[in-house]
Design a protein around this motif. Structure first.
Motif, PDB file in Angstrom:
ATOM      1  N   LEU A 268       0.955  -1.330   0.032  1.00  0.00           N
ATOM      2  CA  LEU A 268      -0.278  -0.334   0.053  1.00  0.00           C
ATOM      3  C   LEU A 268       0.902   1.293  -0.521  1.00  0.00           C
ATOM      4  O   LEU A 268       1.794   1.670   0.764  1.00  0.00           O
ATOM      5  CB  LEU A 268      -1.554  -0.107   1.129  1.00  0.00           C
ATOM      6  N   ALA A 269       0.304   1.951  -0.678  1.00  0.00           N
ATOM      7  CA  ALA A 269       0.886   3.229  -0.508  1.00  0.00           C
ATOM      8  C   ALA A 269       0.617   4.932  -0.118  1.00  0.00           C
ATOM      9  O   ALA A 269       0.428   6.017  -0.533  1.00  0.00           O
ATOM     10  CB  ALA A 269       1.475   3.596  -2.259  1.00  0.00           C
ATOM     11  N   ASN A 270      -0.014   4.029   1.273  1.00  0.00           N
ATOM     12  CA  ASN A 270      -0.910   5.678   2.238  1.00  0.00           C
ATOM     13  C   ASN A 270       0.341   6.391   2.676  1.00  0.00           C
ATOM     14  O   ASN A 270      -0.614   6.745   3.581  1.00  0.00           O
ATOM     15  CB  ASN A 270      -2.092   4.758   2.359  1.00  0.00           C
ATOM     16  N   ASN A 271       1.664   6.091   2.906  1.00  0.00           N
ATOM     17  CA  ASN A 271       2.025   6.474   3.967  1.00  0.00           C
ATOM     18  C   ASN A 271       1.939   6.232   5.408  1.00  0.00           C
ATOM     19  O   ASN A 271       2.274   6.766   5.776  1.00  0.00           O
ATOM     20  CB  ASN A 271       3.003   8.161   3.658  1.00  0.00           C
ATOM     21  N   MET A 272       1.755   4.754   5.247  1.00  0.00           N
ATOM     22  CA  MET A 272       0.800   4.703   7.027  1.00  0.00           C
ATOM     23  C   MET A 272       2.041   3.649   6.840  1.00  0.00           C
ATOM     24  O   MET A 272       1.392   2.083   7.059  1.00  0.00           O
ATOM     25  CB  MET A 272       0.214   4.823   6.673  1.00  0.00           C
ATOM     26  N   ALA A 273       3.472   3.494   6.963  1.00  0.00           N
ATOM     27  CA  ALA A 273       4.001   1.853   7.049  1.00  0.00           C
ATOM     28  C   ALA A 273       3.896   1.700   8.496  1.00  0.00           C
ATOM     29  O   ALA A 273       3.590  -0.062   8.221  1.00  0.00           O
ATOM     30  CB  ALA A 273       5.383   2.475   6.907  1.00  0.00           C
ATOM     31  N   HIS A 274       3.755   1.796   9.563  1.00  0.00           N
ATOM     32  CA  HIS A 274       3.324   1.148  10.770  1.00  0.00           C
ATOM     33  C   HIS A 274       1.937   0.648  10.406  1.00  0.00           C
ATOM     34  O   HIS A 274       1.760  -0.535  11.415  1.00  0.00           O
ATOM     35  CB  HIS A 274       3.622   2.058  12.003  1.00  0.00           C
ATOM     36  N   ILE A 275       0.937   1.147  10.086  1.00  0.00           N
ATOM     37  CA  ILE A 275       0.112  -0.027  10.416  1.00  0.00           C
ATOM     38  C   ILE A 275       0.262  -0.790   9.127  1.00  0.00           C
ATOM     39  O   ILE A 275      -0.467  -1.756   8.860  1.00  0.00           O
ATOM     40  CB  ILE A 275      -1.557   1.508   9.283  1.00  0.00           C
ATOM     41  N   ASN A 276       0.390  -0.062   7.542  1.00  0.00           N
ATOM     42  CA  ASN A 276       0.618  -1.613   6.656  1.00  0.00           C
ATOM     43  C   ASN A 276       1.483  -2.627   6.906  1.00  0.00           C
ATOM     44  O   ASN A 276       0.800  -4.150   7.031  1.00  0.00           O
ATOM     45  CB  ASN A 276       1.000  -0.727   5.768  1.00  0.00           C
ATOM     46  N   LEU A 277       2.585  -2.347   7.411  1.00  0.00           N
ATOM     47  CA  LEU A 277       3.742  -3.373   8.271  1.00  0.00           C
ATOM     48  C   LEU A 277       3.315  -4.242   9.003  1.00  0.00           C
ATOM     49  O   LEU A 277       3.473  -5.193   9.306  1.00  0.00           O
ATOM     50  CB  LEU A 277       5.236  -2.906   8.768  1.00  0.00           C
ATOM     51  N   SER A 278       2.826  -3.779  10.196  1.00  0.00           N
ATOM     52  CA  SER A 278       2.044  -4.372  11.246  1.00  0.00           C
ATOM     53  C   SER A 278       0.678  -5.087  10.804  1.00  0.00           C
ATOM     54  O   SER A 278       0.422  -6.349  11.100  1.00  0.00           O
ATOM     55  CB  SER A 278       1.189  -3.380  12.419  1.00  0.00           C
ATOM     56  N   ARG A 279      -0.307  -5.174   9.622  1.00  0.00           N
ATOM     57  CA  ARG A 279      -1.293  -5.826   9.018  1.00  0.00           C
ATOM     58  C   ARG A 279      -0.654  -7.050   8.387  1.00  0.00           C
ATOM     59  O   ARG A 279      -1.710  -8.245   8.366  1.00  0.00           O
ATOM     60  CB  ARG A 279      -2.082  -4.725   8.252  1.00  0.00           C
ATOM     61  N   LYS A 280       0.362  -6.275   7.560  1.00  0.00           N
ATOM     62  CA  LYS A 280       0.379  -7.687   6.576  1.00  0.00           C
ATOM     63  C   LYS A 280       1.091  -9.115   7.822  1.00  0.00           C
ATOM     64  O   LYS A 280       1.449 -10.333   7.048  1.00  0.00           O
ATOM     65  CB  LYS A 280       1.888  -7.551   5.487  1.00  0.00           C
ATOM     66  N   ALA A 281       1.680  -8.706   9.329  1.00  0.00           N
ATOM     67  CA  ALA A 281       2.722  -9.775   9.849  1.00  0.00           C
ATOM     68  C   ALA A 281       1.841 -10.626   9.919  1.00  0.00           C
ATOM     69  O   ALA A 281       1.484 -10.196  10.779  1.00  0.00           O
ATOM     70  CB  ALA A 281       3.470  -8.846  10.961  1.00  0.00           C
ATOM     71  N   ASP A 282       2.456 -11.722  10.121  1.00  0.00           N
ATOM     72  CA  ASP A 282       1.929 -13.127  10.618  1.00  0.00           C
ATOM     73  C   ASP A 282       2.233 -13.114  12.613  1.00  0.00           C
ATOM     74  O   ASP A 282       1.889 -13.287  13.303  1.00  0.00           O
ATOM     75  CB  ASP A 282       2.405 -14.154  10.281  1.00  0.00           C
ATOM     76  N   ALA A 283       3.789 -12.154  13.022  1.00  0.00           N
ATOM     77  CA  ALA A 283       4.275 -11.893  13.935  1.00  0.00           C
ATOM     78  C   ALA A 283       5.316 -10.845  13.932  1.00  0.00           C
ATOM     79  O   ALA A 283       5.596 -11.593  12.687  1.00  0.00           O
ATOM     80  CB  ALA A 283       5.012 -12.951  14.730  1.00  0.00           C
ATOM     81  N   ILE A 284       4.938 -10.737  15.077  1.00  0.00           N
ATOM     82  CA  ILE A 284       6.433  -9.196  14.912  1.00  0.00           C
ATOM     83  C   ILE A 284       7.398  -9.632  15.898  1.00  0.00           C
ATOM     84  O   ILE A 284       7.289  -9.818  16.932  1.00  0.00           O
ATOM     85  CB  ILE A 284       6.303  -8.200  15.609  1.00  0.00           C
ATOM     86  N   LEU A 285       9.483  -9.702  15.921  1.00  0.00           N
ATOM     87  CA  LEU A 285       9.889  -9.624  16.858  1.00  0.00           C
ATOM     88  C   LEU A 285      11.210  -8.992  17.030  1.00  0.00           C
ATOM     89  O   LEU A 285      11.338  -8.954  15.564  1.00  0.00           O
ATOM     90  CB  LEU A 285      10.277 -12.133  16.626  1.00  0.00           C
ATOM     91  N   VAL A 286      11.221  -8.618  17.597  1.00  0.00           N
ATOM     92  CA  VAL A 286      12.184  -7.696  18.045  1.00  0.00           C
ATOM     93  C   VAL A 286      13.376  -8.947  18.948  1.00  0.00           C
ATOM     94  O   VAL A 286      13.226  -9.148  19.893  1.00  0.00           O
ATOM     95  CB  VAL A 286      11.462  -6.575  19.171  1.00  0.00           C
ATOM     96  N   ALA A 287      14.426  -8.571  17.828  1.00  0.00           N
ATOM     97  CA  ALA A 287      15.563  -9.000  18.479  1.00  0.00           C
ATOM     98  C   ALA A 287      17.014  -8.234  17.682  1.00  0.00           C
ATOM     99  O   ALA A 287      17.022  -7.849  16.489  1.00  0.00           O
ATOM    100  CB  ALA A 287      15.843 -10.338  17.975  1.00  0.00           C
ATOM    101  N   PRO A 288      17.680  -7.369  19.184  1.00  0.00           N
ATOM    102  CA  PRO A 288      17.905  -7.637  20.134  1.00  0.00           C
ATOM    103  C   PRO A 288      16.614  -6.385  20.838  1.00  0.00           C
ATOM    104  O   PRO A 288      16.131  -5.410  20.106  1.00  0.00           O
ATOM    105  CB  PRO A 288      18.782  -6.630  20.992  1.00  0.00           C
ATOM    106  N   ALA A 289      16.050  -6.727  21.813  1.00  0.00           N
ATOM    107  CA  ALA A 289      15.001  -5.450  22.666  1.00  0.00           C
ATOM    108  C   ALA A 289      16.023  -4.909  23.119  1.00  0.00           C
ATOM    109  O   ALA A 289      16.183  -5.869  25.041  1.00  0.00           O
ATOM    110  CB  ALA A 289      14.321  -6.721  22.596  1.00  0.00           C
ATOM    111  N   SER A 290      15.517  -3.888  23.465  1.00  0.00           N
ATOM    112  CA  SER A 290      17.372  -3.749  24.527  1.00  0.00           C
ATOM    113  C   SER A 290      15.871  -2.349  25.193  1.00  0.00           C
ATOM    114  O   SER A 290      14.650  -2.199  25.298  1.00  0.00           O
ATOM    115  CB  SER A 290      17.489  -1.330  23.263  1.00  0.00           C
ATOM    116  N   ALA A 291      16.911  -2.450  26.648  1.00  0.00           N
ATOM    117  CA  ALA A 291      16.307  -1.523  27.830  1.00  0.00           C
ATOM    118  C   ALA A 291      15.597  -0.367  27.155  1.00  0.00           C
ATOM    119  O   ALA A 291      14.043  -0.128  27.737  1.00  0.00           O
ATOM    120  CB  ALA A 291      17.027  -1.452  28.237  1.00  0.00           C
TER     121      ALA A 291
END
Ligand code: C5P
Length: 408
Positions: A74-97
């Motif tokens: 999608l080209a609606n300039n809302m990366a945070h919505i589009n990326l999180s909707r397309k994901a089956d899971a989000i893994l943050v590695a490394p996750a800092s304090a």
């Protein structure tokens, strides 16, 4: 196995020296069939370049919430919505304090925190792999944030112990890529046994004749270990009672090593007191020497070969299946049968003889030591075939079949 085939993973990197492991992790996810979209914070870019992560993931890295490229198609300039909707899971590695503190507070100050906040809570699991100095990890603020994140439904993973990049040592190392892969698979598995206490027996038993000799059998333990892993993936709390085998303990599983049938019986009886499910995959020796010699029996000369006198071992499964808890339905018992022919008839007879709800038949010579197998499930309703497949895949199917049969 392409265990992550068709899965789309957002791999987030925040600032920390463990970013170097994220490169290996990215490769590992791709190797297992996932498509990976990397998102990096500004701090992460101090440790590893987006060029490396783009090369490994095969996708341009997202670095800013103001990035106007199309995201998730999608080209609606809302990366945070589009990326999180397309994901089956989000893994943050490394996750800092710092990242954990921000997420615990609900901050959304860069693309990674934004998309974590924007994720559909029920559908997209969020996993954090903390990585930091041991003092930072032990700090009450970090522990408070971890507890808050867990209460909010985030899977905050445990940390490794050992030497740290700063030269100090303690808790706070990021988990290794194979462990992170396992945690991701677990987060994506149907939680059919969530919170259930599952007891599994596996491997052979060893009945000592003297200090250097004994009676045993050909069981490798692979099927039982795969079942323990599959039950843990499905959300169970798993205790594995293992005879002498050279297999690694599945992650998250409590393992109790035993040697003889009598040891195994004692451990299983104790742990069956609080289990909901008992899966008896061990190949228990049918007999043991009537006496174990304290000293090695010597051979040679004119001495005759010793004669072994054997006594029958207790039937552990039948004993547990006859217990009050099993008969009242509080404990669901599953037995195994390794046969050489007439599998259905033998399995049906054995199910009744052992008094278990479900009996799993397999052909002994076709499974011993192998990584694949074929199973025949027999219960009061009839028989179900699970065709030849890797043991882990069969174990997952068996766990699903057990969950389906669990009363209540
Ligand atoms: O009688 P058989 O050895 O064929 O039964 C196999 C099943 O019974 C397996 O589930 C095995 O773990 C269990 N068993 C047991 N104690 C024994 C023999 C078998 O629990 N002494």
């Amino acid at each position: 196995m392409d265990e992550l085939a068709d899965k789309h993973i957002v791999l987030g990197l925040s600032g920390g020296i463990a970013c170097y492991k994220a490169a290996e992790l990215c490769r590992c996810l791709i190797k297992h069939g996932a498509s990976v979209q990397v998102v990096m914070t500004e701090a992460a870019e101090q440790f590893i370049t987006p060029v490396t992560m783009q090369a490994l993931s095969g996708q341009p890295v997202f670095r800013s919430q103001w990035d106007a490229r199309s995201a998730g198609g999608l080209a609606n300039n809302m990366a945070h919505i589009n990326l999180s909707r397309k994901a089956d899971a989000i893994l943050v590695a490394p996750a800092s304090a710092d990242l954990m503190a921000k997420l615990a507070q609900g901050h959304a100050c860069d693309l990674l925190t934004l998309l974590c906040l924007a994720r559909p809570l029920q559908r997209v699991p969020l996993l954090l792999a903390p990585a930091m100095n041991h003092e930072m990890w032990a700090h009450p603020a970090t522990q408070r944030n971890a507890a808050q994140l867990r209460a909010d439904g985030v899977r905050v993973l445990d940390v490794g112990v050992g030497e740290q990049a700063c030269g100090e040592s303690g808790d706070g190392r990021m988990l290794e890529p194979p462990d992170l892969l396992y945690e991701l698979l677990r987060a994506l598995s149907p939680q059919t046994l969530a919170g259930q206490a599952v007891l599994v027996s596996a491997g052979p038993t060893y009945e000592a004749i003297d200090p250097v000799r004994g009676l045993t059998n050909l069981s490798s333990g692979k099927m039982g270990f795969a079942i323990a892993r599959a039950a843990h993936e499905a959300g169970a709390e798993v205790t594995l009672v293992a005879g002498p085998v050279a297999l690694a303990t599945p992650r998250g599983v409590q393992r109790i090593d035993v040697r003889s049938a009598l040891h195994m019986q004692a451990a299983l009886q104790t742990h069956s007191q609080r289990a909901r499910i008992f899966i008896s995959a061990a190949a228990v020796a049918d007999w043991r020497p009537a006496q174990t010699q304290d000293e090695k029996i010597k051979k040679g000369g004119s001495r005759q070969a010793p004669t072994l006198s054997l006594v029958e071992n207790p039937d552990i499964l039948a004993g547990i299946a006859a217990s009050e808890r099993a008969r009242s339905g509080a404990l669901f018992c599953v037995g195994f049968a390794a046969e050489s022919h007439n599998l259905l008839a033998h399995a049906q007879a054995k199910r009744v003889r052992k008094g278990v709800a479900l009996l799993v038949g397999n052909i002994g010579p076709d499974t011993f030591g192998r990584d694949d197998n074929a199973l025949l499930l027999v219960d009061a309703q009839g028989a179900t075939e699970l065709p030849r497949a890797p043991k882990l895949q069969l174990a997952r199917q068996l766990v699903a079949e057990i969950a389906r049969r669990l009363p209540g």
